[in-house]
Scaffold this motif. Sequence first.
Motif, PDB file in Angstrom:
ATOM      1  N   GLY A 180      19.940 -56.176  44.474  1.00 14.86           N
ATOM      2  CA  GLY A 180      19.141 -54.949  45.621  1.00 14.86           C
ATOM      3  C   GLY A 180      18.278 -54.122  44.927  1.00 14.86           C
ATOM      4  N   GLN A 181      18.058 -53.840  43.875  1.00 18.79           N
ATOM      5  CA  GLN A 181      17.408 -53.087  42.470  1.00 18.79           C
ATOM      6  C   GLN A 181      16.423 -53.881  42.076  1.00 18.79           C
ATOM      7  OE1 GLN A 181      20.924 -50.918  41.139  1.00 18.79           O
ATOM      8  NE2 GLN A 181      19.288 -49.283  40.204  1.00 18.79           N
ATOM      9  N   PHE A 182      16.558 -55.069  41.718  1.00 18.03           N
ATOM     10  CA  PHE A 182      15.227 -56.173  41.833  1.00 18.03           C
ATOM     11  C   PHE A 182      14.604 -56.399  42.309  1.00 18.03           C
ATOM     12  CE2 PHE A 182      13.450 -60.282  41.082  1.00 18.03           C
ATOM     13  CZ  PHE A 182      12.914 -60.319  40.090  1.00 18.03           C
ATOM     14  N   TYR A 183      14.761 -56.761  43.796  1.00 17.35           N
ATOM     15  CA  TYR A 183      14.003 -57.089  45.520  1.00 17.35           C
ATOM     16  C   TYR A 183      13.050 -55.855  45.102  1.00 17.35           C
ATOM     17  CZ  TYR A 183      15.545 -61.473  46.404  1.00 17.35           C
ATOM     18  OH  TYR A 183      16.136 -63.054  46.598  1.00 17.35           O
ATOM     19  N   TRP A 184      13.681 -54.262  44.896  1.00 16.09           N
ATOM     20  CA  TRP A 184      13.349 -53.182  45.201  1.00 16.09           C
ATOM     21  C   TRP A 184      11.908 -52.959  44.392  1.00 16.09           C
ATOM     22  CZ3 TRP A 184      13.212 -48.544  42.631  1.00 16.09           C
ATOM     23  CH2 TRP A 184      12.613 -46.972  43.767  1.00 16.09           C
ATOM     24  N   TYR A 185      12.649 -53.276  43.001  1.00 14.81           N
ATOM     25  CA  TYR A 185      11.293 -53.179  41.858  1.00 14.81           C
ATOM     26  C   TYR A 185      10.252 -53.731  41.994  1.00 14.81           C
ATOM     27  CZ  TYR A 185      15.426 -50.679  39.075  1.00 14.81           C
ATOM     28  OH  TYR A 185      16.036 -49.954  38.484  1.00 14.81           O
ATOM     29  N   THR A 186      10.635 -55.227  42.573  1.00 13.70           N
ATOM     30  CA  THR A 186       8.815 -56.020  42.370  1.00 13.70           C
ATOM     31  C   THR A 186       8.389 -56.007  44.116  1.00 13.70           C
ATOM     32  OG1 THR A 186      10.907 -57.627  43.515  1.00 13.70           O
ATOM     33  CG2 THR A 186      10.478 -57.641  40.970  1.00 13.70           C
ATOM     34  N   ASP A 187       8.708 -54.745  44.898  1.00 15.83           N
ATOM     35  CA  ASP A 187       8.478 -55.296  46.209  1.00 15.83           C
ATOM     36  C   ASP A 187       6.772 -54.076  46.102  1.00 15.83           C
ATOM     37  OD1 ASP A 187       8.242 -54.127  48.662  1.00 15.83           O
ATOM     38  OD2 ASP A 187       8.936 -55.212  49.094  1.00 15.83           O
ATOM     39  N   PRO A 188       5.987 -54.392  46.387  1.00 14.38           N
ATOM     40  CA  PRO A 188       4.436 -53.305  46.326  1.00 14.38           C
ATOM     41  C   PRO A 188       4.588 -52.414  47.352  1.00 14.38           C
ATOM     42  CG  PRO A 188       4.257 -55.325  47.203  1.00 14.38           C
ATOM     43  CD  PRO A 188       6.010 -55.850  47.135  1.00 14.38           C
ATOM     44  N   LYS A 189       5.527 -52.624  48.496  1.00 18.85           N
ATOM     45  CA  LYS A 189       5.335 -51.472  49.889  1.00 18.85           C
ATOM     46  C   LYS A 189       6.475 -50.523  49.431  1.00 18.85           C
ATOM     47  CE  LYS A 189       3.079 -55.313  52.087  1.00 18.85           C
ATOM     48  NZ  LYS A 189       3.621 -55.269  54.201  1.00 18.85           N
ATOM     49  N   ALA A 190       7.676 -50.789  48.939  1.00 15.74           N
ATOM     50  CA  ALA A 190       8.714 -49.803  49.459  1.00 15.74           C
ATOM     51  C   ALA A 190       9.087 -49.555  47.751  1.00 15.74           C
ATOM     52  CB  ALA A 190       9.842 -50.935  50.028  1.00 15.74           C
ATOM     53  N   GLY A 191       8.772 -50.242  46.985  1.00 12.00           N
ATOM     54  CA  GLY A 191       9.056 -50.039  45.412  1.00 12.00           C
ATOM     55  C   GLY A 191       7.704 -49.508  45.162  1.00 12.00           C
ATOM     56  N   PRO A 192       7.910 -50.094  43.579  1.00 17.39           N
ATOM     57  CA  PRO A 192       7.482 -49.400  42.880  1.00 17.39           C
ATOM     58  C   PRO A 192       6.102 -50.639  42.773  1.00 17.39           C
ATOM     59  CG  PRO A 192       8.918 -49.915  41.755  1.00 17.39           C
ATOM     60  CD  PRO A 192      10.062 -49.411  42.976  1.00 17.39           C
ATOM     61  N   GLY A 193       6.327 -51.537  43.108  1.00 12.35           N
ATOM     62  CA  GLY A 193       5.957 -52.801  42.798  1.00 12.35           C
ATOM     63  C   GLY A 193       5.318 -53.695  41.530  1.00 12.35           C
ATOM     64  N   PHE A 194       6.164 -53.428  40.352  1.00 11.18           N
ATOM     65  CA  PHE A 194       6.513 -54.057  39.179  1.00 11.18           C
ATOM     66  C   PHE A 194       5.905 -55.757  39.103  1.00 11.18           C
ATOM     67  CE2 PHE A 194       9.542 -50.175  38.192  1.00 11.18           C
ATOM     68  CZ  PHE A 194       8.843 -49.872  37.264  1.00 11.18           C
ATOM     69  N   SER A 195       5.030 -55.745  38.004  1.00  8.82           N
ATOM     70  CA  SER A 195       4.783 -57.041  38.215  1.00  8.82           C
ATOM     71  C   SER A 195       5.412 -57.707  36.841  1.00  8.82           C
ATOM     72  CB  SER A 195       2.964 -57.005  37.332  1.00  8.82           C
ATOM     73  OG  SER A 195       3.169 -56.453  36.300  1.00  8.82           O
ATOM     74  N   GLN A 196       5.271 -59.110  36.978  1.00  5.41           N
ATOM     75  CA  GLN A 196       6.851 -59.926  36.290  1.00  5.41           C
ATOM     76  C   GLN A 196       6.725 -59.924  34.783  1.00  5.41           C
ATOM     77  OE1 GLN A 196       4.562 -63.353  37.073  1.00  5.41           O
ATOM     78  NE2 GLN A 196       5.582 -63.744  38.840  1.00  5.41           N
ATOM     79  N   GLU A 197       5.458 -59.341  34.173  1.00  5.98           N
ATOM     80  CA  GLU A 197       5.116 -58.452  32.609  1.00  5.98           C
ATOM     81  C   GLU A 197       5.771 -57.659  32.478  1.00  5.98           C
ATOM     82  OE1 GLU A 197       2.540 -60.434  33.926  1.00  5.98           O
ATOM     83  OE2 GLU A 197       1.669 -61.664  32.707  1.00  5.98           O
TER      84      GLU A 197
END
Length: 514
Positions: A301-318
């Motif tokens: 759940g946290q990983f999906y949120w981390y990588t979501d550009p709208k709901a979360g911070p939208g971290f890139s793969q790198e």
Amino acid sequence: MASLEKEGLVEESRSSISQESACISNLGSLDSAEASKSSNIFSVFLEPIQWIQMLSSQLNPTFIIGIVIVYGLNLGFSGSFFKVVTDYYWKDVQKVQPSVVQLYIGLYYIPWIMKPVWGLLTDVFPIRGYRRRPYFVLAGVLGGVSALMVALIGNLPAALALSCFIGIAAGMAIADVTIDACIATNSIEVRSLAPDMQSLCGFCSSAGALIGYSTSGFFVHHLGAQGALILMAIPPVFITVLGFVIYEMRSPCLHPEKQKKMETLGVAVKGMYQTIKFPQVWKPSLYMYLSLALSISTHEGQFYWYTDPKAGPGFSQESVGAIYAIGAMASMVGVLIYHKTLKDIPFRNLLFFAQLLYGASGMLDLIFILRWNLVLGIPDYFFVITEECISRIISRIRWIPMIVLSTRLCPLGIEGTFFALLMCIDSLGSLTSKWGGGMVLHVFHVTRTDFTSLWLVILIRNILRIATLGLIFLVPKADPSDALIPQDILITHSTVTSDDEGLELVPKNEKEVQ
């Protein structure tokens, strides 16, 4: 007058000589201080090398190499690389919901739960006189073939991809249980080095994880989640080679008859049953299971949120790989803290404070999910790195003493099997944590795009972590150097002698720790 001038010249020469000697003395002291400073700096880098040399001289160099390969390359690098790449694989290639991914990841633990089976095989069923070497080869072949299949075959159904991932996990588990059997044997025979061996394992694992996390984002970005899995075929090659080079005495007296093998298997099972019945064994084992199971996993759940550009911070793969890599460095710091300052503290005291800090550090996740860090003016990237470092250090300090405690509960002769049983209990706790977390994410409707209740799930997880402190009485108060198994269990109760593949609980002349 001349005599006065002469005396003045003498005094002047004396004072100049004394000044010169003082200068020389000052220069000498400065040189010695600089030399001392440089030697101190040099000793910082020299000390780990001397430590490795000491372990190699007390143990076997190929055994130390085995720890580096299995824990550094197989578990450290492969485990971290596998974690990041498979997260992106399920998210971007298979497009699975986070709660379902947690159920899938829980299935990765099946080979780890089967560790007693692998332990029994290594203890009871030698191949050509060897109990460890052939199983390294088996682990390498199984892991390599599974990694190549999922990386090279396109459009795999989710069930087949999951089977390949379980095969990769099985290769890791078999290699791990085999080297753990060697570690358990050496921990019993050279008890004073047991914490050092676990520190080496933790350091190698963290160093390998640092490399795996550092490179995972880069390869996912440039090769894709499926293409990056090709790198998972490299560590099994080294595991296979290890099976041919690691030192192991070939058993001279083998009885290949099926009946004889079944007798030795019965002795091993009976020894496990006799050992697990003791309160000194089942109580800490129960604590290890519950401390893992009650800390439900919210990772997906946290990983999906981390990588979501709208709901979360939208971290890139790198960025995700870099965050995990910094966390791996923090894990190494945790190993050093344990090795330098905590390894002689009684188990109960250390685990109590480690669990307390573990629950408190989980509140940082809650602050991040609620975005309170932005209210405080702390950027997302800086805050998540800080949170990752703190949680990794505490997790490592919490985990190592439980592993050391596990090695203290293993009777010699079935040490591989029994240590595998204890690690199976831990894996079962991790499986319960994953599936429990997946069910909680599902109940609170945390999906690929809806993270409204994610903060509540994390709050529940943190409360459960703190509640685990009520179970600390299950952990013994003993020091890491104490013998935890009673004298009764250190005597062979079986009619099977040392001729039967060397399977006895412990030699009768085994000495207690002083």
